[in-house]
Design a protein around this motif. Structure first.
Motif, PDB file in Angstrom:
ATOM      1  N   PRO A 168       4.013  -3.082   0.595  1.00 53.31           N
ATOM      2  CA  PRO A 168       4.142  -2.400  -0.698  1.00 53.31           C
ATOM      3  C   PRO A 168       3.165  -1.241  -0.793  1.00 53.31           C
ATOM      4  CG  PRO A 168       3.011  -4.504  -0.950  1.00 53.31           C
ATOM      5  CD  PRO A 168       3.508  -4.459   0.453  1.00 53.31           C
ATOM      6  N   THR A 169       3.610  -0.135  -1.336  1.00 53.64           N
ATOM      7  CA  THR A 169       2.775   1.072  -1.348  1.00 53.64           C
ATOM      8  C   THR A 169       1.520   0.899  -2.199  1.00 53.64           C
ATOM      9  OG1 THR A 169       4.116   1.924  -3.176  1.00 53.64           O
ATOM     10  CG2 THR A 169       4.742   2.607  -0.948  1.00 53.64           C
ATOM     11  N   GLN A 170       1.572   0.081  -3.232  1.00 52.66           N
ATOM     12  CA  GLN A 170       0.409  -0.138  -4.091  1.00 52.66           C
ATOM     13  C   GLN A 170      -0.240  -1.509  -3.866  1.00 52.66           C
ATOM     14  OE1 GLN A 170      -0.674   2.324  -5.982  1.00 52.66           O
ATOM     15  NE2 GLN A 170       1.053   3.583  -5.292  1.00 52.66           N
ATOM     16  N   GLU A 191      18.772   6.780  -2.756  1.00 55.59           N
ATOM     17  CA  GLU A 191      18.572   5.346  -2.597  1.00 55.59           C
ATOM     18  C   GLU A 191      19.817   4.755  -1.946  1.00 55.59           C
ATOM     19  OE1 GLU A 191      17.754   3.583  -6.315  1.00 55.59           O
ATOM     20  OE2 GLU A 191      15.930   4.739  -6.697  1.00 55.59           O
ATOM     21  N   SER A 239      -1.663  -2.796   1.002  1.00 51.20           N
ATOM     22  CA  SER A 239      -0.802  -1.668   1.407  1.00 51.20           C
ATOM     23  C   SER A 239      -0.913  -1.360   2.886  1.00 51.20           C
ATOM     24  CB  SER A 239      -1.160  -0.421   0.583  1.00 51.20           C
ATOM     25  OG  SER A 239      -2.521  -0.068   0.785  1.00 51.20           O
ATOM     26  N   LEU A 241       8.551  -3.255  -2.768  1.00 51.03           N
ATOM     27  CA  LEU A 241       7.767  -2.311  -1.960  1.00 51.03           C
ATOM     28  C   LEU A 241       7.229  -1.151  -2.786  1.00 51.03           C
ATOM     29  CD1 LEU A 241       9.888  -2.188   1.305  1.00 51.03           C
ATOM     30  CD2 LEU A 241       7.818  -3.497   0.813  1.00 51.03           C
ATOM     31  N   ASN A 242       7.820  -0.866  -3.952  1.00 59.61           N
ATOM     32  CA  ASN A 242       7.345   0.251  -4.770  1.00 59.61           C
ATOM     33  C   ASN A 242       6.993  -0.255  -6.176  1.00 59.61           C
ATOM     34  OD1 ASN A 242       7.810   2.298  -2.782  1.00 59.61           O
ATOM     35  ND2 ASN A 242      10.012   2.086  -3.197  1.00 59.61           N
ATOM     36  N   GLY A 286      14.677  -2.627  -0.298  1.00 55.66           N
ATOM     37  CA  GLY A 286      13.474  -2.195  -1.004  1.00 55.66           C
ATOM     38  C   GLY A 286      12.490  -3.308  -1.307  1.00 55.66           C
TER      39      GLY A 286
END
Length: 406
Positions: free
Chosen positions: A354-356, A293, A377, A405-406, A329
């Motif tokens: 965002p991934t979800q 990170e 997403s 984002l996660n 992020g």
């Protein structure tokens, strides 16, 4: 019916029967001839095969019936190569000790295999008065031995180092010819408590932390070149390290860092400072490593540029354009948009999404109220639902949100 007619019919019937018998006989005779010819051909082939097999058997010289030595009366003959008559005669005529008879076998074990002196040579040697001493010479030399013994006795009693023996020769080459401390000086030194440590001090210092964090010169204690994870786990639990970006699981640029972990090495943290002025962090949680990170500085956040959103389905800018950017992020959206609800009014690239997916509450303009902003997403943006004092008075929507984002 007349008798002549009856006789004619009998003759006709007899002729028919006779012709039928002849035909049957001809067929039988033909069949017999064909069968005889076939039998003759097969017999000839069989006889030819038997002749060939018999010839192969008679020509076989490899003992096809497995005849043994005993069956032909040679049971006592060994299966060894026999000497020829010429080889046997050559052995009989061999005068060069063919059986390798030794000196010991003929009772001459102590005799040397050397050339012997002749009688003439022995006599010449015995008569040589130069190499042999006389009785007078023996008397003179015996007297000299007595004189030599007196000199030797006197020499052996000389304690003044007549042969100049050195310290090196007697194994004391490391000793210096220095003055030795007196007993008083030695006792005074042993009682000096400032120069000597006590047992309490020794135990205190032995209990101090002895594990190195860096090299003696202050440089990294270890240099990671092959595998970042395994080499860190082989290092002390607090280590200043350097690494090569080519190592497996290493950050994208060369640099240095610090590693600290629990005693069982199931939990730990690695912080690295890269040569291109970036900072990364990696965690070890119950034996499992996280991804790297990157830690973003405030100056980098302030300098991240805003990008324009692509409008869809008739949406347009209100009081200020809708923009987006990715910082530390998170996705940041800012602007005022005029659009219908329940349609995709804009899109951003998926790498900024965002991934979800995410849902945020935004304010409306024109009246007091709020609506839901859906950030999918795939990057699509959509408004749905509203709670307002006067929904008919809504003139737009303030899209000012920060989305993880996660």
């Amino acid at each position: 019916m007349s008798s002549s007619r009856y006789v004619g019919q009998l003759k006709q019937q007899n002729n028919i029967q006779i012709n039928s018998l002849r035909e049957s006989n001809d067929r039988a005779e033909k069949h017999m001839l064909e069968h005889e010819q076939t039998l003759t051909e097969k017999t000839n082939l069989f006889m030819e095969y038997q002749q060939n097999e018999l010839k192969k058997h008679t020509d076989d010289k490899s003992n096809p019936h497995l005849v043994t030595k005993e069956q032909v009366g040679l049971g006592n003959v060994l299966n060894n190569v026999q000497a020829t008559k010429e080889e046997f005669d050559e052995h009989l005529n061999d005068t060069l000790n063919p059986h390798s008879v030794t000196k010991s076998q003929v009772g001459l074990a102590n005799v040397l295999n050397e050339k012997q002196a002749t009688k003439t040579e022995f006599d010449q040697h015995a008569q040589d008065t130069i190499i042999h001493i006389t009785a007078a010479e023996r008397t003179t030399w015996n007297a000299a031995e007595s004189n030599s013994k007196k000199y030797t006795d006197a020499h052996s009693q000389n304690t003044n180092n007549p042969h100049k023996v050195t310290a090196i020769q007697v194994g004391l080459g490391n000793l210096t010819n220095d003055k030795q401390a007196t007993k008083l000086e030695f006792d005074a030194h042993t009682k000096d408590n400032e120069r000597h440590i006590t047992n309490t001090e020794r135990n205190k210092w032995n209990s101090a932390q002895l594990t190195k964090i860096s090299g003696d010169d202050g440089q990294p204690l270890v240099s990671i070149t092959s595998d970042f994870h395994s080499e860190l786990l082989n290092s002390p639990t607090l280590t200043y390290f350097g690494y090569d970006k080519a190592a497996l699981e290493a950050p994208p640029s060369n640099g240095r860092g610090f590693w600290t972990c629990s005693a069982d090495k199931l939990y730990g943290q690695a912080i690295v400072l890269t040569n291109d002025n970036k900072t990364y962090r990696k965690s070890l949680i119950n034996g499992a490593w996280s991804s790297w990170e990157r830690l973003i500085s405030s100056s980098e956040i302030d300098n991240v540029p805003w990008l324009s959103v692509t409008y869809k389905n008739g949406a347009k800018t209100g009081s200020r354009p809708l923009q987006y950017r990715k910082v530390a992020g998170t996705l940041q959206l800012s602007g005022h948009v005029v659009t219908n609800r329940d349609v995709v009014f804009a899109s951003i690239p998926t790498e900024f999404s965002p991934t979800q997916g995410a849902v945020k509450s935004v304010e409306v303009s024109g009246t007091f109220g709020r609506s839901k902003l859906f950030v999918n997403s795939n990057g699509d943006l959509q408004l749905s639902g509203v709670s307002a004092d006067n929904s008919a008075a809504i003139t737009g929507y303030y899209i000012d949100v920060v989305v993880p984002l996660n």
